[in-house]
Design a protein around this motif. Sequence first.
Motif, PDB file in Angstrom:
ATOM      1  N   ASP A 233       0.932  -1.379   0.112  1.00 40.03           N
ATOM      2  CA  ASP A 233       0.074   0.042   0.011  1.00 40.03           C
ATOM      3  C   ASP A 233       0.875   1.392   0.025  1.00 40.03           C
ATOM      4  O   ASP A 233       1.687   1.452   0.991  1.00 40.03           O
ATOM      5  CB  ASP A 233      -0.786  -0.230   1.392  1.00 40.03           C
ATOM      6  N   TYR A 234       0.939   1.916  -0.981  1.00 42.17           N
ATOM      7  CA  TYR A 234       1.865   3.127  -1.106  1.00 42.17           C
ATOM      8  C   TYR A 234       1.195   4.231   0.012  1.00 42.17           C
ATOM      9  O   TYR A 234      -0.104   4.317  -0.190  1.00 42.17           O
ATOM     10  CB  TYR A 234       1.691   3.775  -2.575  1.00 42.17           C
ATOM     11  N   PRO A 235       1.976   4.562   0.763  1.00 43.56           N
ATOM     12  CA  PRO A 235       1.462   5.395   1.871  1.00 43.56           C
ATOM     13  C   PRO A 235       0.719   6.497   1.420  1.00 43.56           C
ATOM     14  O   PRO A 235       1.698   7.475   0.664  1.00 43.56           O
ATOM     15  CB  PRO A 235       2.822   5.738   2.627  1.00 43.56           C
ATOM     16  N   SER A 236      -0.471   6.989   1.755  1.00 47.33           N
ATOM     17  CA  SER A 236      -1.173   8.300   1.142  1.00 47.33           C
ATOM     18  C   SER A 236      -0.478   9.527   1.762  1.00 47.33           C
ATOM     19  O   SER A 236      -0.678  10.396   0.928  1.00 47.33           O
ATOM     20  CB  SER A 236      -2.713   8.069   1.852  1.00 47.33           C
ATOM     21  N   ALA A 237       0.028   9.398   2.762  1.00 47.54           N
ATOM     22  CA  ALA A 237       0.871  10.746   3.000  1.00 47.54           C
ATOM     23  C   ALA A 237       1.982  11.218   2.185  1.00 47.54           C
ATOM     24  O   ALA A 237       2.585  12.253   2.057  1.00 47.54           O
ATOM     25  CB  ALA A 237       1.636  10.219   4.639  1.00 47.54           C
ATOM     26  N   LEU A 238       2.634   9.959   1.234  1.00 46.25           N
ATOM     27  CA  LEU A 238       3.365  10.572   0.383  1.00 46.25           C
ATOM     28  C   LEU A 238       3.056  10.933  -1.022  1.00 46.25           C
ATOM     29  O   LEU A 238       3.863  11.353  -1.995  1.00 46.25           O
ATOM     30  CB  LEU A 238       4.395   9.005  -0.033  1.00 46.25           C
ATOM     31  N   ALA A 270      -5.166   6.248 -11.322  1.00 44.08           N
ATOM     32  CA  ALA A 270      -6.388   7.272 -11.394  1.00 44.08           C
ATOM     33  C   ALA A 270      -6.855   7.352  -9.978  1.00 44.08           C
ATOM     34  O   ALA A 270      -7.124   8.561  -9.573  1.00 44.08           O
ATOM     35  CB  ALA A 270      -7.502   7.005 -12.514  1.00 44.08           C
ATOM     36  N   ALA A 271      -6.812   6.299  -9.360  1.00 45.95           N
ATOM     37  CA  ALA A 271      -7.315   6.152  -8.010  1.00 45.95           C
ATOM     38  C   ALA A 271      -6.482   6.868  -6.840  1.00 45.95           C
ATOM     39  O   ALA A 271      -7.100   6.986  -5.824  1.00 45.95           O
ATOM     40  CB  ALA A 271      -7.615   4.687  -7.411  1.00 45.95           C
ATOM     41  N   THR A 272      -5.272   7.058  -7.439  1.00 47.42           N
ATOM     42  CA  THR A 272      -4.588   8.079  -6.537  1.00 47.42           C
ATOM     43  C   THR A 272      -5.035   9.486  -6.159  1.00 47.42           C
ATOM     44  O   THR A 272      -4.747  10.203  -5.059  1.00 47.42           O
ATOM     45  CB  THR A 272      -3.105   8.262  -6.877  1.00 47.42           C
ATOM     46  N   GLY A 273      -5.853   9.930  -7.130  1.00 52.44           N
ATOM     47  CA  GLY A 273      -6.512  11.351  -6.961  1.00 52.44           C
ATOM     48  C   GLY A 273      -5.376  12.574  -7.208  1.00 52.44           C
ATOM     49  O   GLY A 273      -5.632  13.651  -6.799  1.00 52.44           O
ATOM     50  N   LEU A 274      -4.509  12.094  -7.953  1.00 49.31           N
ATOM     51  CA  LEU A 274      -3.372  13.162  -8.290  1.00 49.31           C
ATOM     52  C   LEU A 274      -3.767  13.964  -9.658  1.00 49.31           C
ATOM     53  O   LEU A 274      -3.009  14.898  -9.809  1.00 49.31           O
ATOM     54  CB  LEU A 274      -1.994  12.444  -8.321  1.00 49.31           C
ATOM     55  N   TRP A 278      -1.324  15.129 -13.809  1.00 49.34           N
ATOM     56  CA  TRP A 278      -0.344  14.246 -13.501  1.00 49.34           C
ATOM     57  C   TRP A 278      -0.387  12.831 -14.148  1.00 49.34           C
ATOM     58  O   TRP A 278       0.636  12.290 -14.854  1.00 49.34           O
ATOM     59  CB  TRP A 278      -0.611  13.887 -11.843  1.00 49.34           C
ATOM     60  N   LEU A 279      -1.796  12.288 -14.470  1.00 48.61           N
ATOM     61  CA  LEU A 279      -1.826  11.057 -15.212  1.00 48.61           C
ATOM     62  C   LEU A 279      -1.351  11.253 -16.684  1.00 48.61           C
ATOM     63  O   LEU A 279      -0.422  10.252 -17.175  1.00 48.61           O
ATOM     64  CB  LEU A 279      -3.184  10.543 -15.320  1.00 48.61           C
ATOM     65  N   ARG A 280      -1.478  12.592 -17.013  1.00 51.65           N
ATOM     66  CA  ARG A 280      -1.179  12.694 -18.584  1.00 51.65           C
ATOM     67  C   ARG A 280       0.487  12.455 -18.634  1.00 51.65           C
ATOM     68  O   ARG A 280       1.030  12.331 -19.732  1.00 51.65           O
ATOM     69  CB  ARG A 280      -1.732  13.979 -19.150  1.00 51.65           C
ATOM     70  N   ALA A 281       1.115  13.456 -17.562  1.00 49.67           N
ATOM     71  CA  ALA A 281       2.633  13.458 -17.655  1.00 49.67           C
ATOM     72  C   ALA A 281       3.017  11.973 -17.346  1.00 49.67           C
ATOM     73  O   ALA A 281       4.250  11.551 -18.063  1.00 49.67           O
ATOM     74  CB  ALA A 281       2.924  14.342 -16.506  1.00 49.67           C
TER      75      ALA A 281
END
Length: 293
Positions: A233-238, A270-274, A278-281
């Motif tokens: 689980d990638y830490p959400s704080a990061l 996409a679910a990261t909400g970034l 960001w997704l295009r990059a």
Amino acid sequence: MTEDARSDGAAVRAFWQGLGLPGLVDVHVHFLPESIQRAVYAVFDAAGPKIGRDWPIRYRFDHEERVELLRDFGVRRFSTLPYAHKPGVATFLNDWSRDFAAGIPEVLWSGTFFPEPDAASYVEGLVEAGVDIFKVHVQVGEFHLDDPLLDPVWGILEDAGTPIVIHAGSGPVGNAFTGPTSMRRVLERFPRLFVVVAHMGAPECEEFLVLAETYERVHLDTTMVFTDFFGVDYPSALLPRLAELQDKVLLGSDFPTIPYPYVEQLDGLAATGLGDDWLRAVCWHNGVRIFGL
């Protein structure tokens, strides 16, 4: 080719079309000589000590079918990432990889190396010939990145600026050679190396993130990280820090050796909400800037 695999393309195309992109650039794809590919599949099928769990392979097809599938997905550029697992293998892999790349315009010509006395010589030859990218895998090869035999290799690659995808994180199963320590030591001595940290260094995500924040040419690839399967689980704080690294994150998939539909990696991003920029990059612009089309 299975019907499930054939049907995967529509979802992948819908993803990048929804972002207004012309396709995807995937820096973490594997094509290997048939004999070595069979051996790799056998390791995954056995869920051996470097795999650690059942790992069904969704895209176990011949080379031609896999190229056709990537084209159907809309992957406009993709690597082949051979990785030497012992001394004396790299030259064979590099020769095969060069021939494979010559016939497929979408391929990023990929090379590999191993800590051995002639590594600097064959790496220099590949760089001079125009190789696009290298791959090394310390978990499989069981070596430290700061092995003295690699010192001249790092010097050559630092000067050339050729990207190197490095699997140094301890996922899926760590050993005495994984983790950020030896990469940190190499970067202290060769700070201009163009490193692409495979799997974002999972599970040591933050330690490798710091290296990307610290060193201008250290990038991260997304391979498997934001999926349910990898067990990290990638830490959400990061995530805010990952957003700041928008120009240093590259799409990776591990195709064909993945146990889920290709689109699952994209949905996880996409679910990261970034956000869409960001997704295009990550999915297109960064890869095109580095490798072209």
